[in-house]
Every structure is written in structure tokens, then in C-alpha cells.
Design a protein around this motif. Structure first.
Motif, PDB file in Angstrom:
ATOM      1  N   THR A   1      10.716 -18.116 -24.912  1.00 18.15           N
ATOM      2  CA  THR A   1      11.827 -17.649 -24.082  1.00 18.15           C
ATOM      3  C   THR A   1      13.138 -18.270 -24.559  1.00 18.15           C
ATOM      4  OG1 THR A   1      10.396 -17.310 -22.171  1.00 18.15           O
ATOM      5  CG2 THR A   1      12.752 -17.563 -21.731  1.00 18.15           C
ATOM      6  N   GLN A   2      13.123 -19.559 -24.823  1.00 14.59           N
ATOM      7  CA  GLN A   2      14.326 -20.240 -25.298  1.00 14.59           C
ATOM      8  C   GLN A   2      14.787 -19.653 -26.635  1.00 14.59           C
ATOM      9  OE1 GLN A   2      16.092 -22.304 -23.555  1.00 14.59           O
ATOM     10  NE2 GLN A   2      17.593 -22.719 -25.137  1.00 14.59           N
ATOM     11  N   TRP A   3      13.847 -19.414 -27.546  1.00  9.89           N
ATOM     12  CA  TRP A   3      14.169 -18.825 -28.849  1.00  9.89           C
ATOM     13  C   TRP A   3      14.756 -17.420 -28.686  1.00  9.89           C
ATOM     14  CZ3 TRP A   3      11.427 -14.630 -31.095  1.00  9.89           C
ATOM     15  CH2 TRP A   3      11.830 -14.316 -32.392  1.00  9.89           C
ATOM     16  N   LEU A   4      14.177 -16.620 -27.786  1.00 10.92           N
ATOM     17  CA  LEU A   4      14.701 -15.276 -27.544  1.00 10.92           C
ATOM     18  C   LEU A   4      16.160 -15.343 -27.094  1.00 10.92           C
ATOM     19  CD1 LEU A   4      11.712 -13.610 -25.640  1.00 10.92           C
ATOM     20  CD2 LEU A   4      12.563 -12.971 -27.907  1.00 10.92           C
ATOM     21  N   LEU A   5      16.444 -16.260 -26.171  1.00 10.76           N
ATOM     22  CA  LEU A   5      17.780 -16.346 -25.579  1.00 10.76           C
ATOM     23  C   LEU A   5      18.815 -16.990 -26.496  1.00 10.76           C
ATOM     24  CD1 LEU A   5      16.767 -17.393 -21.938  1.00 10.76           C
ATOM     25  CD2 LEU A   5      17.403 -15.106 -22.755  1.00 10.76           C
ATOM     26  N   THR A   6      18.391 -17.863 -27.382  1.00 10.56           N
ATOM     27  CA  THR A   6      19.365 -18.565 -28.225  1.00 10.56           C
ATOM     28  C   THR A   6      19.481 -17.998 -29.633  1.00 10.56           C
ATOM     29  OG1 THR A   6      17.718 -20.230 -28.867  1.00 10.56           O
ATOM     30  CG2 THR A   6      19.133 -20.735 -26.969  1.00 10.56           C
ATOM     31  N   ASP A   7      18.434 -17.340 -30.132  1.00 11.70           N
ATOM     32  CA  ASP A   7      18.435 -16.853 -31.513  1.00 11.70           C
ATOM     33  C   ASP A   7      18.189 -15.352 -31.635  1.00 11.70           C
ATOM     34  OD1 ASP A   7      18.828 -19.466 -32.477  1.00 11.70           O
ATOM     35  OD2 ASP A   7      16.676 -19.839 -32.560  1.00 11.70           O
ATOM     36  N   PHE A   8      17.051 -14.901 -31.138  1.00 12.97           N
ATOM     37  CA  PHE A   8      16.593 -13.524 -31.362  1.00 12.97           C
ATOM     38  C   PHE A   8      17.557 -12.482 -30.803  1.00 12.97           C
ATOM     39  CE2 PHE A   8      13.822  -9.847 -30.359  1.00 12.97           C
ATOM     40  CZ  PHE A   8      13.284  -9.602 -31.612  1.00 12.97           C
ATOM     41  N   PHE A   9      17.797 -12.501 -29.498  1.00 10.55           N
ATOM     42  CA  PHE A   9      18.672 -11.502 -28.887  1.00 10.55           C
ATOM     43  C   PHE A   9      20.118 -11.584 -29.382  1.00 10.55           C
ATOM     44  CE2 PHE A   9      15.653 -11.298 -25.017  1.00 10.55           C
ATOM     45  CZ  PHE A   9      14.918 -10.278 -25.588  1.00 10.55           C
ATOM     46  N   PRO A  10      20.713 -12.782 -29.483  1.00 14.67           N
ATOM     47  CA  PRO A  10      22.086 -12.819 -30.002  1.00 14.67           C
ATOM     48  C   PRO A  10      22.197 -12.239 -31.413  1.00 14.67           C
ATOM     49  CG  PRO A  10      21.553 -14.910 -28.958  1.00 14.67           C
ATOM     50  CD  PRO A  10      20.277 -14.118 -29.018  1.00 14.67           C
ATOM     51  N   ALA A  11      21.241 -12.556 -32.274  1.00 15.90           N
ATOM     52  CA  ALA A  11      21.289 -12.044 -33.648  1.00 15.90           C
ATOM     53  C   ALA A  11      21.193 -10.524 -33.667  1.00 15.90           C
ATOM     54  CB  ALA A  11      20.158 -12.655 -34.481  1.00 15.90           C
ATOM     55  N   ILE A  12      20.333  -9.950 -32.854  1.00 15.17           N
ATOM     56  CA  ILE A  12      20.190  -8.488 -32.835  1.00 15.17           C
ATOM     57  C   ILE A  12      21.451  -7.839 -32.278  1.00 15.17           C
ATOM     58  CG2 ILE A  12      18.906  -6.569 -31.788  1.00 15.17           C
ATOM     59  CD1 ILE A  12      16.395  -8.293 -32.182  1.00 15.17           C
ATOM     60  N   GLY A  13      22.027  -8.421 -31.236  1.00 14.00           N
ATOM     61  CA  GLY A  13      23.283  -7.892 -30.706  1.00 14.00           C
ATOM     62  C   GLY A  13      24.359  -7.849 -31.784  1.00 14.00           C
ATOM     63  N   HIS A  14      24.471  -8.932 -32.536  1.00 16.29           N
ATOM     64  CA  HIS A  14      25.462  -8.964 -33.624  1.00 16.29           C
ATOM     65  C   HIS A  14      25.139  -7.929 -34.693  1.00 16.29           C
ATOM     66  CE1 HIS A  14      27.830 -12.268 -32.166  1.00 16.29           C
ATOM     67  NE2 HIS A  14      26.774 -13.063 -32.080  1.00 16.29           N
ATOM     68  N   GLN A  15      23.863  -7.804 -35.059  1.00 16.24           N
ATOM     69  CA  GLN A  15      23.467  -6.859 -36.102  1.00 16.24           C
ATOM     70  C   GLN A  15      23.695  -5.413 -35.672  1.00 16.24           C
ATOM     71  OE1 GLN A  15      19.523  -8.648 -36.598  1.00 16.24           O
ATOM     72  NE2 GLN A  15      20.012  -8.964 -38.763  1.00 16.24           N
TER      73      GLN A  15
ATOM     74  N   ARG B   1      20.913  -0.076 -28.875  1.00 19.03           N
ATOM     75  CA  ARG B   1      21.183  -1.349 -28.198  1.00 19.03           C
ATOM     76  C   ARG B   1      20.641  -1.407 -26.773  1.00 19.03           C
ATOM     77  NH1 ARG B   1      26.259  -2.238 -27.068  1.00 19.03           N
ATOM     78  NH2 ARG B   1      27.054  -0.177 -27.519  1.00 19.03           N
ATOM     79  N   TYR B   2      19.928  -0.383 -26.342  1.00 18.39           N
ATOM     80  CA  TYR B   2      19.426  -0.329 -24.959  1.00 18.39           C
ATOM     81  C   TYR B   2      17.909  -0.334 -24.996  1.00 18.39           C
ATOM     82  CZ  TYR B   2      24.271   0.840 -24.466  1.00 18.39           C
ATOM     83  OH  TYR B   2      25.639   0.794 -24.541  1.00 18.39           O
ATOM     84  N   TRP B   3      17.332  -1.470 -24.612  1.00 19.95           N
ATOM     85  CA  TRP B   3      15.895  -1.681 -24.745  1.00 19.95           C
ATOM     86  C   TRP B   3      15.235  -1.796 -23.377  1.00 19.95           C
ATOM     87  CZ3 TRP B   3      14.668  -5.823 -29.020  1.00 19.95           C
ATOM     88  CH2 TRP B   3      15.249  -5.428 -30.222  1.00 19.95           C
ATOM     89  N   LEU B   4      14.115  -1.103 -23.244  1.00 21.39           N
ATOM     90  CA  LEU B   4      13.230  -1.266 -22.092  1.00 21.39           C
ATOM     91  C   LEU B   4      11.974  -1.948 -22.610  1.00 21.39           C
ATOM     92  CD1 LEU B   4      12.344  -0.689 -19.133  1.00 21.39           C
ATOM     93  CD2 LEU B   4      11.406   1.472 -19.983  1.00 21.39           C
ATOM     94  N   GLN B   5      11.688  -3.139 -22.095  1.00 23.93           N
ATOM     95  CA  GLN B   5      10.496  -3.876 -22.486  1.00 23.93           C
ATOM     96  C   GLN B   5       9.565  -3.946 -21.285  1.00 23.93           C
ATOM     97  OE1 GLN B   5       9.790  -5.540 -25.762  1.00 23.93           O
ATOM     98  NE2 GLN B   5      11.091  -3.746 -26.007  1.00 23.93           N
ATOM     99  N   ASP B   6       8.447  -3.233 -21.382  1.00 27.85           N
ATOM    100  CA  ASP B   6       7.457  -3.184 -20.303  1.00 27.85           C
ATOM    101  C   ASP B   6       6.464  -4.322 -20.519  1.00 27.85           C
ATOM    102  OD1 ASP B   6       5.386  -2.648 -18.549  1.00 27.85           O
ATOM    103  OD2 ASP B   6       5.237  -0.524 -19.064  1.00 27.85           O
ATOM    104  N   ILE B   7       6.618  -5.378 -19.726  1.00 30.72           N
ATOM    105  CA  ILE B   7       5.747  -6.548 -19.851  1.00 30.72           C
ATOM    106  C   ILE B   7       4.828  -6.677 -18.630  1.00 30.72           C
ATOM    107  CG2 ILE B   7       7.298  -7.772 -21.413  1.00 30.72           C
ATOM    108  CD1 ILE B   7       8.231  -9.469 -18.995  1.00 30.72           C
ATOM    109  N   ARG B   8       4.540  -5.583 -17.964  1.00 30.30           N
ATOM    110  CA  ARG B   8       3.713  -5.639 -16.760  1.00 30.30           C
ATOM    111  C   ARG B   8       2.300  -6.143 -17.025  1.00 30.30           C
ATOM    112  NH1 ARG B   8       4.972   0.260 -14.466  1.00 30.30           N
ATOM    113  NH2 ARG B   8       4.808   0.633 -16.702  1.00 30.30           N
ATOM    114  N   ARG B   9       1.809  -6.000 -18.248  1.00 30.99           N
ATOM    115  CA  ARG B   9       0.450  -6.473 -18.571  1.00 30.99           C
ATOM    116  C   ARG B   9       0.444  -7.914 -19.076  1.00 30.99           C
ATOM    117  NH1 ARG B   9      -2.069  -1.043 -21.303  1.00 30.99           N
ATOM    118  NH2 ARG B   9      -2.159   0.113 -19.365  1.00 30.99           N
TER     119      ARG B   9
END
Length: 143
Positions: free
Chosen positions: A68-82, A51-59
Motif C-alpha cells: 500500500t505504501q509503495w502504491l501511494l508513494t511510487d506506483f500511482f504517482p509515476a503512472i499519473g506523470h506518465q 487515467r480512470y481506473w476501476l479496481q475491483d478488489i472484492r475478492r
């Protein structure tokens, strides 16, 4: 590390020694590439059970507002629950991208996510990002 064709864009590695799942983005993707890449990120993240992710987006140079909206409303919440607990995502960003994200309308400080199935935070230094993830781990251990 991923052997998936998306690995040129995104390399993924689970670091059990740190209890961190690391994603390093190699370049700014086209928006059309993102669904398959995020599916691979989801698949490997769940497989790692971390459950602890480091995402390197420097490039990367920008974030698509719809993604971004999809990540915040669907993607991340679903993974947290899973994963059965709060997903903690530390983004390591270039100074320019970090500033743009933090000035954007969807930006929230980590405290905003206290009661959410996920939390995101942005950093310009990898050591600070890892320390934040370890602090989240310590908080979870005392609960």
C-alpha cells in the motif's frame, strides 16, 4: 482482456465506451505475486492511455501495508506523470475490506489528493464507483 498468466489473479480490460480501465482481482494474492501483477497492470494501463481506473478488489481480504505504501508513494504517482494527468483510481471493495482500509493509518479522503498526480477512493457499490470516475472525467473536461 489480458492473456497474461496473471489473468487468473487479475483480469484487465479497457472500456473505451466508458473511458475506464478495469481490473478485477480474482483472489487474495501472495505478496510475492504482486510485483509481476502490478507490472502488468502498469503496462496495460499505460498502453490503454486511460487515467480512470476501476479496481475491483472484492475478492481480496487484506492489503499488505508495505505494498500500500509503495502504491501511494511510487506506483500511482509515476503512472499519473506518465499519463500526463491525474490518475483516478476507484476501488470497489467488500464491506469488510473497505472498512479495514478506511480505518487504516494510510487512508486519506479523495480531497487529500487534490494536488497529487493521483487520487484514490473506495466504494462498496460498482455504480457509485463508476459515477465517481465519470464525475472526475467531467471535472477534467471543464478545466
Amino acid at each position: 482482456m489480458s492473456t497474461d498468466p496473471t489473468s487468473e489473479l487479475l483480469t484487465l480490460a479497457h472500456r473505451p465506451d466508458l473511458n475506464i480501465f478495469v481490473g478485477r482481482w480474482g483472489y487474495q494474492p501472495e505478496v510475492e505475486q504482486l510485483p509481476a501483477v502490478y507490472e502488468e497492470l502498469r503496462r496495460q494501463g499505460l498502453e490503454a492511455g486511460c487515467r480512470y481506473w476501476l479496481q475491483d478488489i472484492r475478492r481480496r481480504s487484506f492489503n499488505d501495508p508495505a505494498i500500500t505504501q509503495w502504491l501511494l508513494t511510487d506506483f500511482f504517482p509515476a503512472i499519473g506523470h506518465q499519463l500526463g494527468g491525474q490518475l483516478c483510481v476507484a476501488y470497489l471493495a467488500s464491506p469488510t475490506l473497505k472498512e479495514a482500509i478506511m480505518a487504516g493509518p494510510s487512508f486519506r479522503k479523495p480531497e487529500f489528493y487534490d494536488q497529487q498526480p493521483f487520487v484514490v477512493a473506495f466504494f462498496g457499490d460498482e455504480g457509485e464507483a463508476i459515477n465517481w470516475l465519470h464525475e472526475r472525467q467531467r471535472r477534467e473536461a471543464v478545466r
